[in-house]
Design a protein around this motif. Structure first.
Motif: not given
Length: 225
Positions: A154-160, A195-210
């Motif tokens: 829920a918080l990841e979705y809200r953040l997005l 933590v939430y931004i990291k998790r969100l990036r892991e789910k929506i980014e092709n490369d979370p490091q970039r």
């Protein structure tokens, strides 16, 4: 997501309106006067206008009359917002071309619901927000990436949604903390936000490091592209 102009000179009310609408996934432009509104509307026609009647430099009904006489803005939905709530005031505003009328004080949820209804009737609402290959269905709360559904808390979705509503703008960490807390009612501290931004990036980014969707702006915060 719709582009909505909030034309309101009372800063507190403007912030309440803008906050509620951003959390509903809309893009907001705030105008504190008729002059500011006319300048903005020349640059870009909005999907809907939330218009206060009592502005410091121009009566809202005068603005409405000008809009309905101008081809570019004739069909743009307008919801009047004012402390005047007599039946005569309401009828006058609707007769002049307003699509709806809401009195002050109002409940944010009611405001969002009324706006959604007007946008739907006008055919201007979009239930989808796209960020690169990520697609957000704001009606069903579904998020897909390259056509495949991804599951967010829920918080990841809200953040997005907060990032999407502020696309192109830099959001400070303090601003993000404030908006998440107000929207969810759940306290989130600075470490948890990381933590939430990291998790969100892991789910929506092709490369979370970039990251290509949620960029870090050094010393300032984050920008959604």
């Amino acid at each position: 997501m719709a582009l909505i102009y909030v034309v309101e000179d009372d800063k507190n009310i403007s912030e309440i309106e803008s906050f509620a609408l951003k959390n509903a996934g809309h893009q907001i432009v705030e105008c504190a006067s008729g002059k500011e509104f006319h300048k903005q509307v020349i640059e870009r026609i909005p999907d809907l206008i939330l218009l206060d009647i009592m502005l410091p430099d121009e009566d809202g009904l005068q603005i409405l009359t000008k809009m309905r006489a101008t081809p570019e803005t004739r069909r743009v939905p307008v919801i009047l917002v004012t402390a005047k709530t007599t039946e005569i005031d309401k009828v006058k505003g609707l007769d002049m071309g307003a699509d709806d009328y809401i009195g002050k004080p109002f409940r944010p949820r009611e405001l969002v619901s009324r706006i959604k209804s007007v946008l739907r009737r006008s055919g201007r609402i979009s239930n989808f927000i796209e960020l690169a290959d990520v697609k957000i269905d704001t009606t069903g709360g579904k998020v897909t990436k390259s056509g495949e559904e991804i599951f967010l808390s829920a918080l990841e979705y809200r953040l997005l949604l907060i990032f999407a509503a502020n696309k192109g703008n830099v959001l400070s960490r303090n601003k993000l903390l404030e908006e998440i807390w107000d929207a969810s009612g759940e306290f989130v501290n600075d470490n948890t936000l990381t933590v939430y931004i990291k998790r969100l990036r892991e789910k929506i980014e092709n490369d979370p490091q970039r990251p290509e969707i949620i960029k870090t702006v050094r010393g300032m915060g984050y920008r959604c592209l």
